[in-house]
Scaffold this motif. Structure first.
Motif, PDB file in Angstrom:
ATOM      1  N   UNK A  52     -22.734  51.532  81.065  1.00 15.96           N
ATOM      2  CA  UNK A  52     -23.307  50.190  80.905  1.00 15.96           C
ATOM      3  C   UNK A  52     -22.506  49.361  79.915  1.00 15.96           C
ATOM      4  N   UNK A  53     -22.254  50.075  78.794  1.00 16.10           N
ATOM      5  CA  UNK A  53     -21.486  49.350  77.764  1.00 16.10           C
ATOM      6  C   UNK A  53     -20.071  49.020  78.269  1.00 16.10           C
ATOM      7  N   UNK A  54     -19.499  49.960  79.026  1.00 15.81           N
ATOM      8  CA  UNK A  54     -18.149  49.718  79.547  1.00 15.81           C
ATOM      9  C   UNK A  54     -18.149  48.566  80.558  1.00 15.81           C
ATOM     10  N   UNK A  55     -19.225  48.569  81.397  1.00 14.17           N
ATOM     11  CA  UNK A  55     -19.308  47.467  82.358  1.00 14.17           C
ATOM     12  C   UNK A  55     -19.441  46.141  81.647  1.00 14.17           C
ATOM     13  N   UNK A  56     -20.223  46.126  80.633  1.00 11.39           N
ATOM     14  CA  UNK A  56     -20.351  44.865  79.877  1.00 11.39           C
ATOM     15  C   UNK A  56     -19.010  44.436  79.305  1.00 11.39           C
ATOM     16  N   UNK A  57     -18.321  45.410  78.739  1.00  9.02           N
ATOM     17  CA  UNK A  57     -16.996  45.065  78.168  1.00  9.02           C
ATOM     18  C   UNK A  57     -16.004  44.690  79.274  1.00  9.02           C
ATOM     19  N   UNK A  58     -16.099  45.297  80.456  1.00 11.02           N
ATOM     20  CA  UNK A  58     -15.153  45.031  81.546  1.00 11.02           C
ATOM     21  C   UNK A  58     -15.266  43.639  82.125  1.00 11.02           C
ATOM     22  N   UNK A  60     -15.776  40.860  80.568  1.00  9.61           N
ATOM     23  CA  UNK A  60     -14.961  39.931  79.729  1.00  9.61           C
ATOM     24  C   UNK A  60     -13.484  40.116  80.011  1.00  9.61           C
ATOM     25  N   UNK A  61     -13.124  41.462  80.197  1.00  7.92           N
ATOM     26  CA  UNK A  61     -11.702  41.730  80.476  1.00  7.92           C
ATOM     27  C   UNK A  61     -11.317  41.132  81.827  1.00  7.92           C
ATOM     28  N   UNK A  62     -12.263  41.352  82.812  1.00 13.67           N
ATOM     29  CA  UNK A  62     -11.968  40.803  84.136  1.00 13.67           C
ATOM     30  C   UNK A  62     -11.797  39.288  84.063  1.00 13.67           C
ATOM     31  N   UNK A  67      -8.136  34.848  84.169  1.00 12.78           N
ATOM     32  CA  UNK A  67      -7.531  33.679  83.479  1.00 12.78           C
ATOM     33  C   UNK A  67      -6.027  33.860  83.357  1.00 12.78           C
ATOM     34  N   UNK A  68      -5.666  35.151  83.018  1.00 14.71           N
ATOM     35  CA  UNK A  68      -4.221  35.420  82.883  1.00 14.71           C
ATOM     36  C   UNK A  68      -3.516  35.212  84.223  1.00 14.71           C
ATOM     37  N   UNK A  69      -4.182  35.754  85.286  1.00 13.06           N
ATOM     38  CA  UNK A  69      -3.581  35.611  86.621  1.00 13.06           C
ATOM     39  C   UNK A  69      -3.425  34.131  86.972  1.00 13.06           C
TER      40      UNK A  69
END
Length: 714
Positions: A52-58, A60-62, A67-69
């Motif tokens: 869950x925590x990883x999904x939450x963090x992911x 933002x990364x996504x 944005x980078x793309x």
């Protein structure tokens, strides 16, 4: 099948054995597994939480990755745009430069820019729409440039048409100054040569000439500063620009043809003179200035452009113009009646010819034309001097020139070469044999020679040719103009015998002065009279003819005067006896003849003798005709006696030698016919007349039978 079943049983037993062998381990494993189950549950919770925590963090990364793309896509697009802009910017810059060049009228540079755009820049970005628009606009811009440059050319042609006279005037001034400079330099060279030959004697003269030359050079420098050139008066850049533009556009031949065609039209306009050009020298000056200006411009175009005009073209144009100029000058110079205007026209033609010759145009035909105009100039001079001669003859008193003192005498001989040793011995006051018209005529002939010489200057002719021209024109003055004036003067009714006598004396002195006129011409031309080709003056024949005409007029007027006296004769043909004295009219006639012949003392002896003999013969014939007049029907002897007394007076007059030089009774023989006829009737010696008739020794040899019979009947 049995075997298979046996194999199956065997394998089952092996499996059972193995299971039995491993059962404890299996039990242990299950036990361990049960223990792990609790841990697994715990771990699952932990993993779920971690997930869950990883999904939450992911998330933002996504988002950041996306944005980078997106940024990288933009960056790639920007890079592509920059690359394309780097290709387009030079095109846009060149097009902007083209517009700027068009706005500041740098059309030749604009054409070069168009060429670069078409060949270098536009092909790189031809896929863009704005480039297509540019490509479509470039031909329009070229046409616009052609139209603008052609408009500038038309303005240029109009400008040089307006400024042709100023350009020509400037060029003619420069040519005249150059000629003055060359003349001054030539004089200086002559002075330097003379200095080397006569250094000590001519030092002061050389210094004066150096000062004069220095002033001439200074004047030339001042004029050079003031005088403008053709380039200063006219901006030639439009024609250069138009030529370059049409050459770049590949239409150079079209431009050349248009330029030459327009200039030919302008040449025809320039060569068309004003109808009143011959009235003033300014008309001729403007005409020549325009022509010189035209050809100075053409010469400038010839030397600063390549192919626009050629030497062949300018020569052809000049030959056409020269023929027209000569025709115009022939026509208009023929209208000139003022020799001063003709002389100024000649000077203008010389400057005109020298100017164009300096630009390489052949002008020999102009100098040939000047010889034709010289004849016209001589004609105008002859007309002018004809009026001067008439005025002199009208103002003359036809009496010898009185001189009261030495000063007056010197004034006269300074004007006319008169020498008379006998007269020099006489004391003052005294009289010179000629009248006042003689020195005036002589001075006017010299003035005519000077005037004729003025036209011969600057014609590039030798001294011999100038001398020949002066002598020929002077001969025309003497043989035609002066001779005609003398003939007309002699024929005028108010000219009496005294005036005719003086005219004969005057022509004698003018004839003697002809050799001095020849010396005068030789002095001003530096041509010796001993030169083989030197022409002679025909003044001798002119004055001889005038003298013969005057002599004939004297004879005619004497006879007319005698006729006038005869007409007043009033004989009484029926008188019984004579009055005892001669008739009054006849005595008056004899007194008139006596006083007239006294005036003839200054005439050559032959002239006076001929006049006297002619008068006596005419008187004798008139008296004879009076006797034989058909209207006279009857004559008495008394009338014959009276008539005889008159004839005796005539014979006495003849014997008194009214004019010296007659031998014996030569003059009395004029009345011999009358004498013999009257003697025949007075003596009534018919027997002797009839007896000796036809014999050379007859006493009445000169009596004609028909005359005697006619008188006898009366």
């Amino acid at each position: 099948m049995e075997k298979l079943d046996a194999c199956i049983r065997n394998h089952d037993r092996e499996i059972e054995k193995m299971c039995n062998f491993h059962h404890q381990g299996f039990v242990d494993a299950i036990t361990e597994l049960l223990k792990v189950r609790a841990d697994a549950e715990k771990l699952k919770v932990q993993v779920t939480d971690t997930n869950r925590r990883l999904q939450d963090a992911g998330k933002e990364v996504i988002a950041q990755t996306e944005e980078i793309i997106r940024c990288r896509v933009q960056q790639r697009n920007i890079t592509t745009v920059v690359e394309k802009l780097q290709l387009c910017l030079p095109v846009l810059e060149m097009y902007s430069k083209l517009k700027e060049q068009m706005s500041v009228k740098r059309y030749y540079s604009a054409l070069k820019t168009m060429e670069q755009l078409e060949n270098l820049y536009l092909p790189r970005v031809s896929q863009y729409r704005f480039c297509q628009i540019m490509i479509e606009n470039l031909p329009k811009l070229r046409e616009e440039i052609k139209e603008i440059s052609m408009s500038d050319l038309k303005d240029f042609l109009e400008s040089i048409r307006k400024h042709s006279d100023r350009i020509g005037e400037t060029a003619m001034k420069q040519a005249q100054q150059q000629k003055t400079f060359s003349t001054a330099l030539q004089k200086q060279n002559n002075v330097n040569y003379g200095r080397n030959m006569h250094l000590g004697r001519n030092r002061i003269l050389d210094s004066k000439n150096e000062i004069t030359l220095k002033r001439t050079f200074e004047d030339e420098d001042e004029h050079e500063e003031e005088v403008l050139t053709a380039q200063d008066l006219v901006d030639f850049s439009p024609v250069y620009r138009c030529l370059h533009i049409y050459s770049v556009l590949g239409d150079g031949e079209i431009f050349e043809n248009y330029y030459r065609k327009q200039r030919r039209k302008q040449a025809r306009l320039v060569l068309q003179p004003q109808s009143s050009m011959h009235e003033t020298v300014e008309g001729y000056r403007r005409y020549f200035s325009q022509i010189v200006g035209f050809f100075v411009v053409e010469d400038h175009i010839l030397h600063v452009t390549q192919g626009l005009v050629t030497r062949t073209y300018t020569d052809e144009l000049w030959n056409m113009a020269l023929s027209k100029i000569i025709a115009v000058l022939r026509t208009h110079s023929s209208y000139c009646s003022d020799p001063d205007l003709v002389l100024e026209l000649k000077n203008l033609i010389v400057v005109f010819a020298d100017t164009l010759q300096g630009y390489g145009f052949p002008v020999n035909r102009l100098f040939d034309l000047l010889f034709e105009i010289r004849d016209q100039y001589n004609e105008t001079l002859l007309k002018k001097w004809s009026g001067l001669f008439r005025d002199i003859f009208e103002a003359d008193n036809y009496s010898p020139i009185p001189v009261a003192n030495e000063e007056e005498y010197r004034i006269v001989i300074s004007k006319f070469p008169f020498q008379d040793p006998e007269l020099d011995k006489q004391s003052f006051p005294k009289k010179l044999p000629m009248s006042q018209s003689v020195p005036q005529i002589y001075m006017q002939v010299k003035e005519f020679i000077y005037a004729s010489l003025k036209f011969s200057e600057s014609l590039h002719r030798s001294s011999t040719e100038i001398d020949d021209m002066l002598r020929k024109s002077t001969n025309l003055l003497l043989t035609r103009t002066l001779s005609s004036c003398l003939q007309n003067l002699i024929k005028k009714p108010h000219i009496g015998l005294t005036e005719l006598v003086q005219i004969i004396i005057n022509t004698t002195h003018l004839e003697q002065a002809c050799k001095y006129l020849e010396d005068f011409i030789s002095n001003i031309t530096n041509i010796s009279q001993l030169t083989v080709h030197t022409a002679r003056l025909y003044g001798l024949s002119t004055f001889k003819d005038a003298r013969h005409a005057a002599e004939g007029e004297i004879y005619t007027k004497l006879n007319q005067k005698i006729d006038e006296f005869i007409q007043i004769a009033d004989y009484d043909w029926t008188m019984s006896e004579s009055d005892g004295r001669a008739s009054g009219y006849l005595m008056d006639l004899i007194n008139f003849l006596r006083s007239t012949f006294q005036v003839f003392t200054h005439l050559p002896g032959k002239v006076a003798q001929t006049a006297c003999m002619s008068a006596c013969q005419h008187l004798s014939m008139s008296l004879m005709q009076m006797l034989l007049d058909s209207e006279l029907k009857q004559i008495s002897m008394g009338a014959i006696q009276q008539f005889n007394l008159d004839v005796i007076q005539c014979e006495l007059f003849a014997s008194s030698e009214p004019v010296p030089g007659f031998q014996g009774d030569t003059l009395q023989l004029a009345f011999i016919d009358l004498r013999q006829l009257l003697d025949l009737f007075m003596v009534w010696d018919w027997s002797t007349y009839l007896a000796d008739y036809g014999q050379a020794t007859s006493k009445y040899l000169r009596v004609n039978p028909s005359t005697a019979l006619t008188l006898l009947e009366k």
